[in-house]
Design a protein around this motif. Structure first.
Motif, mmCIF file in Angstrom:
data_model
loop_
_atom_site.group_PDB
_atom_site.id
_atom_site.type_symbol
_atom_site.label_atom_id
_atom_site.label_comp_id
_atom_site.label_asym_id
_atom_site.label_seq_id
_atom_site.Cartn_x
_atom_site.Cartn_y
_atom_site.Cartn_z
ATOM 1 N N ALA A 184 0.828 -1.211 0.000
ATOM 2 C CA ALA A 184 0.000 0.000 0.000
ATOM 3 C C ALA A 184 0.859 1.257 0.000
ATOM 4 N N ILE A 185 1.883 1.266 0.829
ATOM 5 C CA ILE A 185 2.774 2.432 0.909
ATOM 6 C C ILE A 185 3.559 2.592 -0.387
ATOM 7 N N ALA A 186 4.060 1.494 -0.923
ATOM 8 C CA ALA A 186 4.834 1.551 -2.163
ATOM 9 C C ALA A 186 3.996 2.094 -3.313
ATOM 10 N N ALA A 199 -3.459 8.858 17.201
ATOM 11 C CA ALA A 199 -2.967 8.479 18.530
ATOM 12 C C ALA A 199 -4.041 8.647 19.595
ATOM 13 N N GLU A 200 -5.044 9.476 19.311
ATOM 14 C CA GLU A 200 -6.113 9.735 20.273
ATOM 15 C C GLU A 200 -7.427 9.071 19.851
ATOM 16 N N HIS A 201 -7.343 8.122 18.933
ATOM 17 C CA HIS A 201 -8.547 7.425 18.470
ATOM 18 C C HIS A 201 -9.178 6.644 19.614
ATOM 19 N N GLU A 202 -10.491 6.570 19.609
ATOM 20 C CA GLU A 202 -11.216 5.887 20.688
ATOM 21 C C GLU A 202 -11.013 4.381 20.674
ATOM 22 N N ASP A 203 -10.610 3.832 19.536
ATOM 23 C CA ASP A 203 -10.378 2.399 19.401
ATOM 24 C C ASP A 203 -8.908 2.101 19.690
ATOM 25 N N GLU A 204 -8.634 1.323 20.738
ATOM 26 C CA GLU A 204 -7.251 1.035 21.114
ATOM 27 C C GLU A 204 -6.503 0.258 20.028
ATOM 28 N N GLU A 205 -7.223 -0.541 19.278
ATOM 29 C CA GLU A 205 -6.585 -1.292 18.194
ATOM 30 C C GLU A 205 -6.070 -0.339 17.115
ATOM 31 N N VAL A 206 -6.844 0.697 16.822
ATOM 32 C CA VAL A 206 -6.415 1.708 15.856
ATOM 33 C C VAL A 206 -5.191 2.445 16.377
ATOM 34 N N CYS A 207 -5.189 2.775 17.669
ATOM 35 C CA CYS A 207 -4.036 3.461 18.266
ATOM 36 C C CYS A 207 -2.780 2.616 18.127
ATOM 37 N N GLY A 208 -2.929 1.310 18.323
ATOM 38 C CA GLY A 208 -1.783 0.413 18.186
ATOM 39 C C GLY A 208 -1.284 0.358 16.755
ATOM 40 N N ARG A 209 -2.211 0.286 15.793
ATOM 41 C CA ARG A 209 -1.803 0.284 14.386
ATOM 42 C C ARG A 209 -1.129 1.605 14.024
ATOM 43 N N ALA A 210 -1.612 2.706 14.612
ATOM 44 C CA ALA A 210 -1.041 4.022 14.302
ATOM 45 C C ALA A 210 0.432 4.080 14.684
ATOM 46 N N PHE A 213 6.778 2.495 10.604
ATOM 47 C CA PHE A 213 7.169 1.947 9.306
ATOM 48 C C PHE A 213 7.384 3.050 8.282
ATOM 49 N N ILE A 214 6.419 3.965 8.174
ATOM 50 C CA ILE A 214 6.489 5.022 7.164
ATOM 51 C C ILE A 214 7.674 5.950 7.404
ATOM 52 N N ALA A 215 7.876 6.333 8.663
ATOM 53 C CA ALA A 215 8.863 7.369 8.976
ATOM 54 C C ALA A 215 10.251 6.845 9.311
ATOM 55 N N GLN A 216 10.375 5.550 9.581
ATOM 56 C CA GLN A 216 11.680 5.050 9.996
ATOM 57 C C GLN A 216 12.138 3.794 9.255
ATOM 58 N N LEU A 217 11.237 2.858 9.039
ATOM 59 C CA LEU A 217 11.649 1.552 8.533
ATOM 60 C C LEU A 217 11.520 1.382 7.032
ATOM 61 N N ALA A 218 10.602 2.089 6.406
ATOM 62 C CA ALA A 218 10.380 1.914 4.966
ATOM 63 C C ALA A 218 11.625 2.295 4.172
ATOM 64 N N PRO A 219 12.050 1.450 3.247
ATOM 65 C CA PRO A 219 13.226 1.784 2.423
ATOM 66 C C PRO A 219 12.888 2.865 1.404
ATOM 67 N N GLY A 220 13.909 3.544 0.923
ATOM 68 C CA GLY A 220 13.700 4.607 -0.048
ATOM 69 C C GLY A 220 13.006 4.144 -1.312
ATOM 70 N N SER A 221 13.194 2.883 -1.680
ATOM 71 C CA SER A 221 12.613 2.364 -2.911
ATOM 72 C C SER A 221 11.088 2.392 -2.900
ATOM 73 N N LEU A 222 10.481 2.415 -1.718
ATOM 74 C CA LEU A 222 9.018 2.468 -1.644
ATOM 75 C C LEU A 222 8.483 3.827 -2.057
ATOM 76 N N PHE A 223 9.358 4.816 -2.117
ATOM 77 C CA PHE A 223 8.953 6.172 -2.459
ATOM 78 C C PHE A 223 9.332 6.538 -3.894
ATOM 79 N N GLY A 224 9.766 5.560 -4.649
ATOM 80 C CA GLY A 224 10.207 5.829 -6.006
ATOM 81 C C GLY A 224 11.679 5.527 -6.135
ATOM 82 N N HIS A 225 12.350 6.269 -6.984
ATOM 83 C CA HIS A 225 13.774 6.018 -7.221
ATOM 84 C C HIS A 225 14.634 6.768 -6.205
ATOM 85 N N TYR A 226 14.418 6.451 -4.937
ATOM 86 C CA TYR A 226 15.175 7.093 -3.862
ATOM 87 C C TYR A 226 16.027 6.050 -3.142
#
Length: 265
Positions: A130-132, A174-185, A191-204
């Motif tokens: 999805a991110i890629a 982070a303030e969602h009423e559903d704790e499961e959503v908070c955990g996914r957030a 993943f998006i801000a730290q773990l995703a490799p540059g290739s998921l954003f194109g030729h980076y």
């Protein structure tokens, strides 16, 4: 099997400038997104946008446009994290719609054709894909096109997108009423801000979001911890807007006595 958004989910997405209504009698600043990949059309669009918002030059306009385009990320990522549903969309079916009477220029996004899917097995793999797809095919092509036309720094444009992603995950989900959503957030932002490799954003080679995801720090004048930008978005350069953003590095890194004396350079 086709999946759908519920009425409640659609209502929530509308908070991020998503619309189900196609505007008729459109503004000159309403455009199908794939047209922004065409040099002549993009140049005309930026010129019209400059006039509409009172921008002094193309670099400022480019930055202000990408800040608005960043809300597309909020729509997509909110659906992915809050609902566990992924938009399948293409630029040629996506429309940026402008209300000519809106002086702030806060366009909405209308999709003429789209479908959604949910994870059926490994959510991590589903999220990876999805991110890629979203960044490589929807976000990065527009960023690169705007950068080439305006000569605005890619760092500025990507930070304009990053700050809305951080806001979405850290202040909304982070303030969602559903704790499961908070955990996914928490997991999705990591993943998006730290773990995703540059290739998921194109030729980076490097993830263009990661460099902006640094620690927050306490700013006495604001009375809170904030993640100060590393680049200036040039909002202050717009006609009638002398103030800088509250997280602007040129404000937050200024000596205290300068801030007390008005804070304008």
């Amino acid at each position: 099997m086709d999946k759908f958004f519920s009425e409640t989910e659609l209502s929530q997405l509308k908070n991020y400038r998503f619309t189900l209504e196609k505007v008729h009698g459109e503004s000159d600043l309403s455009i199908t997104l794939n047209e922004l990949l065409q040099k002549d059309q993009l140049r005309t669009f930026i010129s019209r946008a400059s006039e509409h918002i009172g921008s002094p030059n193309v670099k400022v306009t480019a930055s202000m446009f990408i800040k608005r385009y960043a809300f597309l990320s909020a729509i997509y990522l909110y659906a992915m994290t809050a609902f566990n549903k992924r938009f399948h969309i293409q630029l040629e079916h996506m429309h940026l719609q402008t209300d000519e009477q809106d002086p702030l220029w806060l366009p909405t996004f209308y999709f003429s054709k789209w479908r959604i899917s949910e994870p059926t097995g490994d959510r991590d793999q589903w999220r990876y894909e999805a991110i890629a797809d979203f960044f490589s095919n929807i976000v990065t092509p527009i960023v690169e096109s705007v950068k080439t036309e305006s000569k605005q720094s890619k760092l500025v444009l990507w930070e304009n997108i990053a700050i809305y992603i951080f806001w979405l995950y850290e202040s909304v989900l982070a303030e969602h009423e559903d704790e499961e959503v908070c955990g996914r957030a928490v997991e999705d932002l990591q993943f998006i801000a730290q773990l995703a490799p540059g290739s998921l954003f194109g030729h980076y080679h490097e993830n263009p979001i990661k460099r902006h995801f640094h620690d927050k720090r306490y700013i006495p004048e604001l009375g809170e911890e904030v993640r100060v930008r590393t680049t200036c978005c040039f909002f202050y350069a717009l006609t009638g807007t002398p103030d800088r953003c509250r997280i602007c590095p040129q404000t937050c890194n200024r000596p205290k006595n300068a801030l007390k004396n008005g804070g304008n350079s």
